[in-house]
Design a protein around this motif. Structure first.
Motif, PDB file in Angstrom:
ATOM      1  N   ALA A 111      46.258  75.469 -24.446  1.00  0.00           N
ATOM      2  CA  ALA A 111      46.746  75.188 -25.803  1.00  0.00           C
ATOM      3  C   ALA A 111      46.047  76.047 -26.849  1.00  0.00           C
ATOM      4  O   ALA A 111      45.781  75.604 -27.966  1.00  0.00           O
ATOM      5  CB  ALA A 111      46.613  73.707 -26.159  1.00  0.00           C
ATOM      6  N   ALA A 121      51.655  77.353 -26.756  1.00  0.00           N
ATOM      7  CA  ALA A 121      52.320  76.354 -25.917  1.00  0.00           C
ATOM      8  C   ALA A 121      53.503  75.719 -26.638  1.00  0.00           C
ATOM      9  O   ALA A 121      54.460  75.257 -26.009  1.00  0.00           O
ATOM     10  CB  ALA A 121      51.325  75.272 -25.500  1.00  0.00           C
ATOM     11  N   ALA A 142      57.180  67.996 -21.328  1.00  0.00           N
ATOM     12  CA  ALA A 142      56.156  68.232 -22.351  1.00  0.00           C
ATOM     13  C   ALA A 142      54.752  68.213 -21.765  1.00  0.00           C
ATOM     14  O   ALA A 142      53.796  68.620 -22.420  1.00  0.00           O
ATOM     15  CB  ALA A 142      56.271  67.179 -23.451  1.00  0.00           C
ATOM     16  N   PRO A 145      53.331  72.585 -20.014  1.00  0.00           N
ATOM     17  CA  PRO A 145      52.672  73.797 -20.531  1.00  0.00           C
ATOM     18  C   PRO A 145      51.142  73.736 -20.498  1.00  0.00           C
ATOM     19  O   PRO A 145      50.496  74.636 -19.973  1.00  0.00           O
ATOM     20  CB  PRO A 145      53.205  73.887 -21.973  1.00  0.00           C
ATOM     21  CG  PRO A 145      54.515  73.188 -21.938  1.00  0.00           C
ATOM     22  CD  PRO A 145      54.295  72.043 -20.995  1.00  0.00           C
ATOM     23  N   GLU A 308      51.965  68.787 -32.274  1.00  0.00           N
ATOM     24  CA  GLU A 308      52.743  69.369 -31.185  1.00  0.00           C
ATOM     25  C   GLU A 308      53.138  68.287 -30.186  1.00  0.00           C
ATOM     26  O   GLU A 308      52.459  67.262 -30.071  1.00  0.00           O
ATOM     27  CB  GLU A 308      51.923  70.443 -30.464  1.00  0.00           C
ATOM     28  CG  GLU A 308      51.544  71.602 -31.360  1.00  0.00           C
ATOM     29  CD  GLU A 308      50.891  72.736 -30.596  1.00  0.00           C
ATOM     30  OE1 GLU A 308      51.119  73.889 -30.943  1.00  0.00           O
ATOM     31  OE2 GLU A 308      50.135  72.453 -29.632  1.00  0.00           O
ATOM     32  N   GLN A 310      53.286  68.765 -26.830  1.00  0.00           N
ATOM     33  CA  GLN A 310      52.679  68.972 -25.512  1.00  0.00           C
ATOM     34  C   GLN A 310      51.583  67.937 -25.281  1.00  0.00           C
ATOM     35  O   GLN A 310      50.656  67.825 -26.075  1.00  0.00           O
ATOM     36  CB  GLN A 310      52.112  70.395 -25.397  1.00  0.00           C
ATOM     37  CG  GLN A 310      53.164  71.483 -25.314  1.00  0.00           C
ATOM     38  CD  GLN A 310      53.866  71.719 -26.628  1.00  0.00           C
ATOM     39  OE1 GLN A 310      53.248  71.621 -27.691  1.00  0.00           O
ATOM     40  NE2 GLN A 310      55.149  72.028 -26.582  1.00  0.00           N
ATOM     41  N   TRP A 311      51.689  67.215 -24.177  1.00  0.00           N
ATOM     42  CA  TRP A 311      50.850  66.044 -23.968  1.00  0.00           C
ATOM     43  C   TRP A 311      49.355  66.292 -24.134  1.00  0.00           C
ATOM     44  O   TRP A 311      48.647  65.464 -24.708  1.00  0.00           O
ATOM     45  CB  TRP A 311      51.074  65.484 -22.556  1.00  0.00           C
ATOM     46  CG  TRP A 311      52.425  64.898 -22.344  1.00  0.00           C
ATOM     47  CD1 TRP A 311      53.373  64.632 -23.296  1.00  0.00           C
ATOM     48  CD2 TRP A 311      52.986  64.519 -21.092  1.00  0.00           C
ATOM     49  NE1 TRP A 311      54.488  64.099 -22.720  1.00  0.00           N
ATOM     50  CE2 TRP A 311      54.282  64.016 -21.366  1.00  0.00           C
ATOM     51  CE3 TRP A 311      52.537  64.552 -19.768  1.00  0.00           C
ATOM     52  CZ2 TRP A 311      55.127  63.553 -20.354  1.00  0.00           C
ATOM     53  CZ3 TRP A 311      53.366  64.094 -18.760  1.00  0.00           C
ATOM     54  CH2 TRP A 311      54.653  63.592 -19.054  1.00  0.00           C
ATOM     55  N   SER A 313      47.896  69.040 -25.546  1.00  0.00           N
ATOM     56  CA  SER A 313      47.477  69.878 -26.670  1.00  0.00           C
ATOM     57  C   SER A 313      46.527  69.056 -27.536  1.00  0.00           C
ATOM     58  O   SER A 313      46.809  67.893 -27.835  1.00  0.00           O
ATOM     59  CB  SER A 313      48.675  70.320 -27.510  1.00  0.00           C
ATOM     60  OG  SER A 313      48.238  70.869 -28.736  1.00  0.00           O
ATOM     61  N   TYR A 316      48.258  67.288 -30.186  1.00  0.00           N
ATOM     62  CA  TYR A 316      49.352  66.390 -29.813  1.00  0.00           C
ATOM     63  C   TYR A 316      49.492  65.257 -30.833  1.00  0.00           C
ATOM     64  O   TYR A 316      48.518  64.614 -31.186  1.00  0.00           O
ATOM     65  CB  TYR A 316      49.115  65.797 -28.420  1.00  0.00           C
ATOM     66  CG  TYR A 316      50.125  64.747 -28.033  1.00  0.00           C
ATOM     67  CD1 TYR A 316      51.407  65.106 -27.642  1.00  0.00           C
ATOM     68  CD2 TYR A 316      49.814  63.392 -28.107  1.00  0.00           C
ATOM     69  CE1 TYR A 316      52.339  64.149 -27.314  1.00  0.00           C
ATOM     70  CE2 TYR A 316      50.744  62.426 -27.782  1.00  0.00           C
ATOM     71  CZ  TYR A 316      52.018  62.808 -27.383  1.00  0.00           C
ATOM     72  OH  TYR A 316      52.955  61.846 -27.067  1.00  0.00           O
TER      73      TYR A 316
END
Length: 398
Positions: A111, A121, A142, A145, A308, A310-311, A313, A316
């Motif tokens: 990330a 990401a 999700a 990445p 974001e 993405q779990w 990140s 998040y």
């Protein structure tokens, strides 16, 4: 390569394996009980380590396929190389890390963000993954990445792209710390990408990367007349062009030129993310520890990152402020200091940099922690890609 770029991690594997074809890569994966991919070696944690086959994708055939507003690229391509290819097509990424030397997959897996308001990401449409049994799957979840290499070998990545754009970079010096805190929202919203380098002695230097054609903000301080390096004492000639001179996105958004050693070279790094709503409180707490931070820090950079999906990140589900430390290369003393900083600001750390936050605390700070753990079990049931780092935070495969 027996160590990472900084030299603070000695890899457990005796050598790096560099497959040249997809069949070679599949044979390595299927014939190994433990595998992990090494990007450019720019991580400061043991995230890429393994006791088994340490794989470099640098010799794999390059993939570069543009389709509409997306590009499919080989995972081992450096961002510098990708940027040049995109610019030739009149296209751009929305962001570039501070150093363009790192690989596409490495930046995504941790990330890494850099310039702009999202990490790389955040541009991922899908990742193609070679799993331990030799099968290849395309993942759009999700959780895929930012996987730290735990789902398998990422072979290609499909990214959102946009039309190429021009950026002008100006450095503003002698900005007061109090001004930075009071005008934080205006300053960090004042350009396409804004970095504030603070000295913990009451001053800051702002690197403002302005997208040409957008309204300009009047930053505090005064514009530098000579190139400025983010790390005091380093030559500004190693940095991307400043002085408000417009140029292509990929030649302005990174701090460092691709042809030079990025940052300092002899260093350690840490980066902490805190919610934007309590950023000022966190920065004030760190300022109170300036006497213990200053002897160990070479540079400290503050940036903002939008929330974001993405779990894993660190940004998040919440707009965040990232506080990045470039430390002197004294691992023992830096690791002694980090728990004090982490207790004071309760951050989510950058996965590829140094931190000491215990697994239980990290799990509590990520709502999708258990979902990601299930994703690891689904795609790597035998733990082929489960190195010590992943096992420490997510438990063993079985």
């Amino acid at each position: 390569m027996s160590t990472n770029w900084a030299g603070n991690v000695t890899f457990s594997s005796a050598q790096v394996v560099s497959p040249a074809t997809a069949d070679d890569l599949r044979a390595i994966v299927r014939g190994s009980s433990a595998v992990h991919v090494l990007g450019s070696g720019h991580s400061f944690s043991t995230i890429a380590d393994t006791t088994g086959a340490l794989v470099s994708l640098a010799a794999m055939p390059e993939v570069f396929e543009v389709s509409g507003h997306a590009v499919r690229v080989s995972a081992g391509m450096t961002l510098a190389s990708l940027a040049v290819r995109l610019e030739a097509e009149g296209l751009a990424l929305h962001t570039m890390p501070s150093l363009p030397h790192i690989t596409v997959a490495g930046a995504i897996a941790t990330a890494t963000h850099g310039s702009g308001s999202r990490s790389l990401a955040g541009a991922v449409r899908s990742v193609e993954v070679l799993r331990g049994d030799g099968s290849v799957v395309e993942l759009t979840s999700a959780g895929a990445p930012v996987s730290m290499g735990g789902l398998g070998v990422v072979t290609t990545v499909t990214l959102d792209v946009e039309p190429s754009f021009q950026v002008a970079q100006t450095v503003y010096e002698d900005v007061a710390w109090t001004t930075l805190l009071v005008q934080m929202e205006q300053i960090f919203g004042g350009a396409y990408s804004v970095s504030a380098f603070v000295d913990w002695q009451g001053g800051a230097t702002i690197f403002a990367k302005h997208r040409v054609g957008e309204p300009e903000f009047r930053f505090p301080g005064h514009a530098a007349t000579e190139p400025v390096h983010p790390v005091p004492g380093q030559p500004g000639s190693r940095c991307t062009v400043q002085g408000g001179v417009p140029g292509p996105w990929h030649e302005r958004l990174p701090h460092f030129r691709a042809e030079f050693t990025p940052s300092v070279g002899e260093e350690l790094q840490t980066e902490y993310f805190v919610p934007r709503t309590r950023a000022v409180t966190a920065l004030r707490a760190l300022a109170e520890m300036s006497t213990v931070i200053s002897p160990l820090v070479q540079a400290c950079e503050i940036r903002t990152v939008d929330e974001e999906p993405q779990w894993l990140s660190p940004a998040y589900d919440r707009d965040s402020v990232a506080i990045h430390f470039t430390w002197v290369p004294d691992t023992r003393e830096v690791l002694r200091l980090l728990p004090r900083l982490e207790e004071a600001i309760a951050p989510r750390p950058h996965w590829g940099k140094l931190f000491t936050v215990p697994p239980a605390l990290l799990a509590a700070r990520y709502p999708q922690w258990d979902a990601f753990r299930s994703l690891l079990r689904e795609h790597d049931p035998k733990g082929v890609f489960r190195n010590e780092f992943l096992t420490r935070y997510f438990g063993p495969a079985a």
